[in-house]
Design an enzyme around this catalytic site. Structure first.
Site, PDB file in Angstrom:
ATOM      1  N   ASN A  37      19.635 -13.421  40.389  1.00 56.26           N
ATOM      2  CA  ASN A  37      20.607 -12.521  40.279  1.00 56.26           C
ATOM      3  C   ASN A  37      21.501 -12.362  41.138  1.00 56.26           C
ATOM      4  O   ASN A  37      22.699 -12.257  40.934  1.00 56.26           O
ATOM      5  CB  ASN A  37      19.797 -10.878  40.227  1.00 56.26           C
ATOM      6  CG  ASN A  37      18.713 -10.773  38.989  1.00 56.26           C
ATOM      7  OD1 ASN A  37      18.844 -11.652  37.997  1.00 56.26           O
ATOM      8  ND2 ASN A  37      17.818  -9.832  38.982  1.00 56.26           N
ATOM      9  N   TYR A 103       3.440 -13.425  34.046  1.00 56.25           N
ATOM     10  CA  TYR A 103       2.711 -14.593  33.639  1.00 56.25           C
ATOM     11  C   TYR A 103       3.232 -15.376  34.758  1.00 56.25           C
ATOM     12  O   TYR A 103       4.170 -16.328  34.233  1.00 56.25           O
ATOM     13  CB  TYR A 103       2.871 -14.828  32.405  1.00 56.25           C
ATOM     14  CG  TYR A 103       2.310 -13.916  31.412  1.00 56.25           C
ATOM     15  CD1 TYR A 103       0.787 -13.936  31.000  1.00 56.25           C
ATOM     16  CD2 TYR A 103       2.903 -12.677  31.108  1.00 56.25           C
ATOM     17  CE1 TYR A 103       0.353 -13.052  30.293  1.00 56.25           C
ATOM     18  CE2 TYR A 103       2.093 -11.526  30.321  1.00 56.25           C
ATOM     19  CZ  TYR A 103       0.772 -11.781  29.858  1.00 56.25           C
ATOM     20  OH  TYR A 103       0.131 -10.860  29.338  1.00 56.25           O
ATOM     21  N   ALA A 228      20.774   6.642  42.549  1.00 62.29           N
ATOM     22  CA  ALA A 228      21.883   7.415  42.115  1.00 62.29           C
ATOM     23  C   ALA A 228      22.651   8.272  43.293  1.00 62.29           C
ATOM     24  O   ALA A 228      23.675   9.123  43.006  1.00 62.29           O
ATOM     25  CB  ALA A 228      21.369   8.559  41.109  1.00 62.29           C
ATOM     26  N   GLY A 230      23.729   6.891  46.076  1.00 64.14           N
ATOM     27  CA  GLY A 230      24.595   6.180  46.729  1.00 64.14           C
ATOM     28  C   GLY A 230      23.831   5.379  47.618  1.00 64.14           C
ATOM     29  O   GLY A 230      22.600   4.559  47.572  1.00 64.14           O
ATOM     30  N   GLY A 255      18.172  -4.932  38.310  1.00 65.03           N
ATOM     31  CA  GLY A 255      19.214  -5.787  38.826  1.00 65.03           C
ATOM     32  C   GLY A 255      20.345  -5.046  39.642  1.00 65.03           C
ATOM     33  O   GLY A 255      21.189  -5.610  40.240  1.00 65.03           O
ATOM     34  N   GLY A 257      19.928  -3.403  42.515  1.00 65.63           N
ATOM     35  CA  GLY A 257      19.578  -3.495  43.894  1.00 65.63           C
ATOM     36  C   GLY A 257      20.011  -4.975  44.263  1.00 65.63           C
ATOM     37  O   GLY A 257      20.592  -5.125  45.388  1.00 65.63           O
ATOM     38  N   ASP A 258      20.052  -6.044  43.394  1.00 67.46           N
ATOM     39  CA  ASP A 258      20.437  -7.387  43.960  1.00 67.46           C
ATOM     40  C   ASP A 258      21.745  -7.517  43.873  1.00 67.46           C
ATOM     41  O   ASP A 258      22.473  -8.077  44.760  1.00 67.46           O
ATOM     42  CB  ASP A 258      19.666  -8.372  42.696  1.00 67.46           C
ATOM     43  CG  ASP A 258      18.201  -7.991  42.633  1.00 67.46           C
ATOM     44  OD1 ASP A 258      17.550  -7.834  43.762  1.00 67.46           O
ATOM     45  OD2 ASP A 258      17.820  -8.292  41.468  1.00 67.46           O
TER      46      ASP A 258
HETATM   47  O1  KDG Z   1      15.257  -7.500  41.201  1.00 65.18           O
HETATM   48  C1  KDG Z   1      14.998  -7.729  39.761  1.00 65.18           C
HETATM   49  C2  KDG Z   1      13.873  -8.658  39.814  1.00 65.18           C
HETATM   50  O2  KDG Z   1      12.717  -7.927  40.286  1.00 65.18           O
HETATM   51  C3  KDG Z   1      13.467  -9.005  38.179  1.00 65.18           C
HETATM   52  O3  KDG Z   1      14.317  -9.797  37.854  1.00 65.18           O
HETATM   53  C4  KDG Z   1      12.237  -9.680  38.062  1.00 65.18           C
HETATM   54  O4  KDG Z   1      11.979 -11.112  40.075  1.00 65.18           O
HETATM   55  C5  KDG Z   1      11.467 -10.363  39.401  1.00 65.18           C
HETATM   56  C6  KDG Z   1      10.056  -9.610  39.845  1.00 65.18           C
HETATM   57  O5  KDG Z   1       9.495 -10.412  40.491  1.00 65.18           O
HETATM   58  O6  KDG Z   1       9.867  -8.464  39.533  1.00 65.18           O
END
Ligand code: KDG
Length: 316
Positions: A37, A103, A228, A230, A255, A257-258
């Site tokens: 991401n 998995y 939320a 900030g 996504g 946070g990334d």
């Molecule tokens: O930051 C998002 C990720 O956590 C997600 O895409 C899936 O990599 C992942 C995980 O291990 O939880």
């Protein structure tokens, strides 16, 4: 190269109905993974980005590579493995919080190892980004993350670390000790507030106390993501807080946070001040929440410039 990251990309399956997974008939498929991401978010912000990882010689591995290639992320360091590309399922119980089933044990991504990290390649980067997920995937992944960190430090490259705590992969009681070496060696710590609490907190700590602890642990710059509420950025001499970028409707927060990390790094690498970098972080994070899927909503650089200047004009 502006930024290099490494980790596991995996397929995410989102149920189209709530309830126990055994009764779910339809799933929506996306590609996910914290570093995958981040690599895409950063590439859309016009940074030159490389993603290092192992993918299976299977349809999902091909999909991961096709997306990264199409997004302009360099995949020259990707290795193919006979093991399968990992998948995970989200689940929305009728009672209780959403959960995930991984998995990924024995997956292609967990085969990454220290000699997959080329010092020559990594030394070309300005920032190495690591998440706390990769070192938990296998012992060889832990060594790969550690090797990357050592190469970066020897080469004087900034290290951005996002703990991305995954309670399914490590018990919370073990996290502080496991991540302490990463916190002490990173330049930028990009973390959620609850994560800092788990890693560094004491009962009753205020936000500011946590931020100071994070700086004491080793980072020069700490960005704390408050969802939320900030985000905050903190150094030894400065503190700045910005509200969340407004969103009309949150469809899927994963996504964000990334995206926030990528936004902050994109500002910082351009030499923007901490406030401007933080605003960009909240903007990119917010865009992720408006659509289904982790990375699909990240904005392009031209869209970011328009959004920032429009908001600047409305604020005046
Ligand atoms: O930051 C998002 C990720 O956590 C997600 O895409 C899936 O990599 C992942 C995980 O291990 O939880």
């Amino acid at each position: 190269m502006d930024l290099v990251t490494l980790g596991e990309a995996l397929l995410s399956f989102t149920p189209q109905a709530p309830g126990p997974l055994r009764h779910v008939r339809l799933f929506e498929k996306h590609v996910a993974g914290a570093e995958f991401n981040l690599a895409i978010a950063a590439a859309r912000l016009d940074l030159s980005v490389g993603w290092i990882g192992c993918v299976g010689v299977d349809e999902f591995g091909a999909e991961v590579c096709a997306i990264l290639r199409a997004e302009g992320v360099d995949i020259s360091q990707v290795r193919c493995s006979e093991r399968p590309t990992a998948v995970y399922f989200r689940e929305y119980p009728v009672l209780g919080e959403p959960r995930v089933s991984y998995y990924r044990r024995g997956s292609a991504g967990s085969e990454l190892r220290a000699d997959d990290i080329s010092p020559a390649y990594l030394s070309r980067a300005r920032v190495l980004h690591l998440s706390g997920i990769t070192p938990l995937l296998s012992e060889s992944c832990r060594q790969a993350a550690w090797r990357a960190l050592e190469i970066a430090r020897e080469a004087g490259i900034a290290v951005a670390f996002d703990p991305n705590l995954r309670y399914k992969l490590l018990d919370s009681s073990e996290m502080a000790a496991f991540y302490a070496p990463f916190l002490s060696r990173c330049t930028l710590l990009l973390a959620g507030q609850a994560e800092l609490q788990t890693l560094l907190g004491k009962v009753g700590d205020t936000d500011e106390e946590l931020e100071l602890r994070a700086l004491d642990a080793g980072a020069e710059i700490v960005m704390v993501k408050h969802g939320a509420r900030g985000a905050v950025v903190r150094t030894h001499s400065e503190r700045d807080a910005v509200p969340a970028w407004p969103v009309e409707r949150v469809i899927d927060p994963i996504g964000a946070g990334d995206g926030c990390d990528a936004g902050f790094l994109a500002g910082w690498l351009r030499g923007w001040d901490l406030h401007a970098s933080l605003r960009l972080a909240t903007l990119v994070g917010a865009c992720a929440t408006g659509v289904q899927g982790d990375y699909e909503g990240y904005p392009r650089w031209d869209e970011v410039q328009d959004a920032l200047s429009m908001r600047h004009q409305t604020a005046r």
